[in-house]
Design an enzyme around this catalytic site. Structure first.
Site, PDB file in Angstrom:
ATOM      1  N   SER A 147       0.840  -1.192   0.000  1.00  0.00           N
ATOM      2  CA  SER A 147       0.000   0.000   0.000  1.00  0.00           C
ATOM      3  C   SER A 147       0.884   1.255   0.000  1.00  0.00           C
ATOM      4  O   SER A 147       1.696   1.443  -0.896  1.00  0.00           O
ATOM      5  CB  SER A 147      -0.955  -0.040   1.187  1.00  0.00           C
ATOM      6  OG  SER A 147      -1.986   0.905   1.052  1.00  0.00           O
ATOM      7  N   GLU A 242      -9.861  -3.934  -6.191  1.00  0.00           N
ATOM      8  CA  GLU A 242      -9.526  -2.925  -5.199  1.00  0.00           C
ATOM      9  C   GLU A 242      -9.400  -1.551  -5.834  1.00  0.00           C
ATOM     10  O   GLU A 242      -9.159  -1.402  -7.038  1.00  0.00           O
ATOM     11  CB  GLU A 242      -8.260  -3.306  -4.428  1.00  0.00           C
ATOM     12  CG  GLU A 242      -7.010  -3.470  -5.242  1.00  0.00           C
ATOM     13  CD  GLU A 242      -5.804  -3.777  -4.362  1.00  0.00           C
ATOM     14  OE1 GLU A 242      -5.594  -3.065  -3.359  1.00  0.00           O
ATOM     15  OE2 GLU A 242      -5.071  -4.730  -4.672  1.00  0.00           O
ATOM     16  N   HIS A 272      -8.288  -4.886  -0.767  1.00  0.00           N
ATOM     17  CA  HIS A 272      -7.001  -4.246  -0.494  1.00  0.00           C
ATOM     18  C   HIS A 272      -6.434  -4.799   0.810  1.00  0.00           C
ATOM     19  O   HIS A 272      -7.167  -5.057   1.765  1.00  0.00           O
ATOM     20  CB  HIS A 272      -7.195  -2.740  -0.379  1.00  0.00           C
ATOM     21  CG  HIS A 272      -5.918  -1.976  -0.202  1.00  0.00           C
ATOM     22  ND1 HIS A 272      -4.907  -1.984  -1.131  1.00  0.00           N
ATOM     23  CD2 HIS A 272      -5.484  -1.185   0.819  1.00  0.00           C
ATOM     24  CE1 HIS A 272      -3.909  -1.231  -0.718  1.00  0.00           C
ATOM     25  NE2 HIS A 272      -4.230  -0.734   0.468  1.00  0.00           N
TER      26      HIS A 272
END
Length: 317
Positions: A147, A242, A272
């Protein structure tokens, strides 16, 4: 089709969205909740954790029992640049190191809003230079992250390239956040439930908290806005369900067009941060297996190439 285990995870997240949207938790509460969840995120069996001090940055060596010597993963955790820690990602880093058969160094870089850009990037670069000073060659280091940590890993490459510094062997982005501007079009109908959750967490505010007085279009904040030539091989993993999927695909296309080798692996229907749930969600362990395959391939190619000249160690900036 996603596994039953993933379906349970997804339903849990859907159920959490309503209460989160109603309460709109503040950042300190979200940080505390993430740390509480981390109590169950212990390292895998036969993976050993040792505290480290990296020029004042809290860090951990994560060492599988059978780790090969001389190679290391520098891991940068996710959390939107505002939350997350060594605790929240210890299990993931441990499993990834175990799969790859190498030691990992995870750092607890400074977070926004207390420490906005470029604090996280400076800490990550300090850790990279520190590894060089520990005797690791650039070709024996890979930078990885999930991320926001994945975006930060890409920013590290860009900063090193632009400073004409030695680059690591490769970088690995697990659902990397490559564009902090998060245009409205990014919140797609295909990831409706995830979009609602992210809106409930007010994730649109996290990018500006990190950027502070710097433009969100700065390439070291949003690597998708950078020139992507002259970078080492990249592995990017993302789910087609996502929110970040479209941005990651565009980033991969732009990097390939610039001549950077990119391996893009797209998974079907996953939320995610699915990598964090490797103990429960089989798709997460499969994804980490593919990361391990990538690292072995890159290092095998490095070993087969002519020996590079020795790069002198330097002090962290």
């Amino acid at each position: 089709m996603a596994s039953p285990q993933h379906a349970i995870l997804q339903q849990f997240l859907v159920a959490a969205t309503g209460p989160l949207a109603e309460r709109r938790p503040r950042l300190p509460a979200m940080r505390l909740f993430a740390e509480l969840l981390a109590f169950g995120q212990f390292a895998p069996w036969d993976v050993f954790v040792e505290d480290a001090d990296v020029e004042g940055i809290p860090a951990e060596w994560v060492r599988p029992a059978d780790a090969a010597t001389g190679r290391v993963l520098l891991y940068l955790h996710g959390g939107g640049y505002v939350l997350g820690s060594l605790n929240t990602h210890r299990a993931l880093v441990g499993r990834l190191a175990q799969k790859c058969g190498v030691t990992a160094l995870a750092i607890n870089y400074r977070k926004a809003p207390e420490y906005p850009f470029p604090a996280a990037l400076e800490d990550s670069l300090t850790a990279y230079y520190w590894l060089l000073n520990q005797g690791y060659a650039p070709a024996d280091i890979m930078v990885a992250g999930d991320s926001a940590g994945g975006g930060l890993a890409l920013a590290v490459l860009l900063a090193l390239r632009d400073a004409d510094e030695p680059l690591p062997a490769a970088a690995i982005g697990l659902s990397p956040w490559t564009d902090l501007q998060l245009p409205v079009g990014t919140l797609r109908s295909v990831c409706h439930h995830e979009s609602l959750l992210l809106e409930a967490l007010e994730i649109r505010n996290w990018g500006p908290l990190y950027a502070a007085e710097t433009s969100l279009s700065n390439p070291l904040i949003s690597p998708a806005r950078a020139e992507l030539h002259g970078l080492p091989p990249l592995l990017l993993q993302v789910s087609d369900a996502e929110v970040l999927s479209d941005d990651v695909r565009r980033f991969a296309e732009k990097a390939r067009a610039a001549g950077t080798p990119v391996t893009l692996q797209i998974f079907d229907g996953l939320v995610h941060w699915w990598h964090l749930f490797w103990r429960f969600v089989p798709e997460a362990d499969i994804a980490l297996d593919r990361v391990a395959d990538f690292t072995r391939q890159i290092w095998a190619e490095t070993a087969a190439a002519p020996a590079a000249s020795t790069v002198p160690a330097r002090q962290a900036a």
